[in-house]
Scaffold this active site. Sequence first.
Site, PDB file in Angstrom:
ATOM      1  N   PRO A 110       0.778  -1.246   0.000  1.00 26.29           N
ATOM      2  CA  PRO A 110       0.000   0.000   0.000  1.00 26.29           C
ATOM      3  C   PRO A 110       0.805   1.290   0.000  1.00 26.29           C
ATOM      4  CG  PRO A 110       0.129  -0.857   2.217  1.00 26.29           C
ATOM      5  CD  PRO A 110       0.906  -1.817   1.351  1.00 26.29           C
ATOM      6  N   CYS A 111       2.104   1.233  -0.267  1.00 30.26           N
ATOM      7  CA  CYS A 111       2.937   2.429  -0.118  1.00 30.26           C
ATOM      8  C   CYS A 111       2.535   3.566  -1.062  1.00 30.26           C
ATOM      9  CB  CYS A 111       4.411   2.078  -0.322  1.00 30.26           C
ATOM     10  SG  CYS A 111       4.788   1.354  -1.927  1.00 30.26           S
TER      11      CYS A 111
END
Length: 318
Positions: free
Chosen positions: A267-268
């Site tokens: 999810p960065c």
Amino acid sequence: MQNVINTVKGKALGVAEYLTPILKESRFKETGVLTPEEFVAAGDHLVHHCPTWRWAAGDGNKTKPYLPQEKQFLITKNVPCYKRCKQMEYRSEQELVLESEGDPDGGWVDTHHFSDSAILEEKVADMSLEDKKASCTDNNDDDDDDDDDDEDEEAADMEAFEESGMLEQDDLSAVETSAKTTTIALTSGGNTGEGGEILITRTYDLHITYDKYYQTPRLWLTGYDECRQPLTVEEMYEDFSQDHANKTVTMETHPHVAGPPMASVHPCRHAETMKKICETVLEGGGELGVHLYLIVFLKFVQAIIPTIEYDYTHTFTL
């Protein structure tokens, strides 16, 4: 080596998540992140408009106190995956490196090279424009009677061709193409009903969790073959975009369910992507409500797993 790096990163992020305070104030429009309450609201909206998704509680010893006990994560099961991702991309055997003297990059890649069509290409190259014009002129000068004669001769030639048995020889290139484009079915046998057909396909169970460190949703996947046996890591990577496999998509431990590691879309970049989408909508005179977050999230994640057909969400109006 990449797996070791991913494992180290996962453990480090686990510690960071533990130390990260829970987000209390909404920063959705400014940074694209969610509070736990906003995640639940977006999840409720997704479940309401797309009933294939539902809330799950997970294992009791892994309950996150910042989420309702019965709404720890979202899940949908038996999502079809009809073909491999590599079928949508150029195959390595279709690429030919053409050497070029003095080229520091070592030549260039011809992605449309087929070794079994080299002879055909030579024949096409030998054809001249004059031959094509002559052929067209001859065809235009023929009368209707000649056309009928040609059709009769063509039919006769085809019958003789069939009788010779030459049509029974398989064209390897045609067989290879057919195997990739033809739907495989089982009829009247195995697990099928009498006279019925089933589609041999992989399926996936998808989970959406809330990532406390990145403050965004996170997608998890586990795949099964047509016999509902778990896919190996290598088999699952066949269904992910090769630009993301083992990079954006990694194998990690699920935060709410015990068991072997699951494939997860890291999810960065989720918050950054959502922020850009919000800005684009605002520039167009619209507004993206936080309740639509997961619907939009599922649409932009589709680029990473294009063959897994999970997106049955409606077209929303901004």
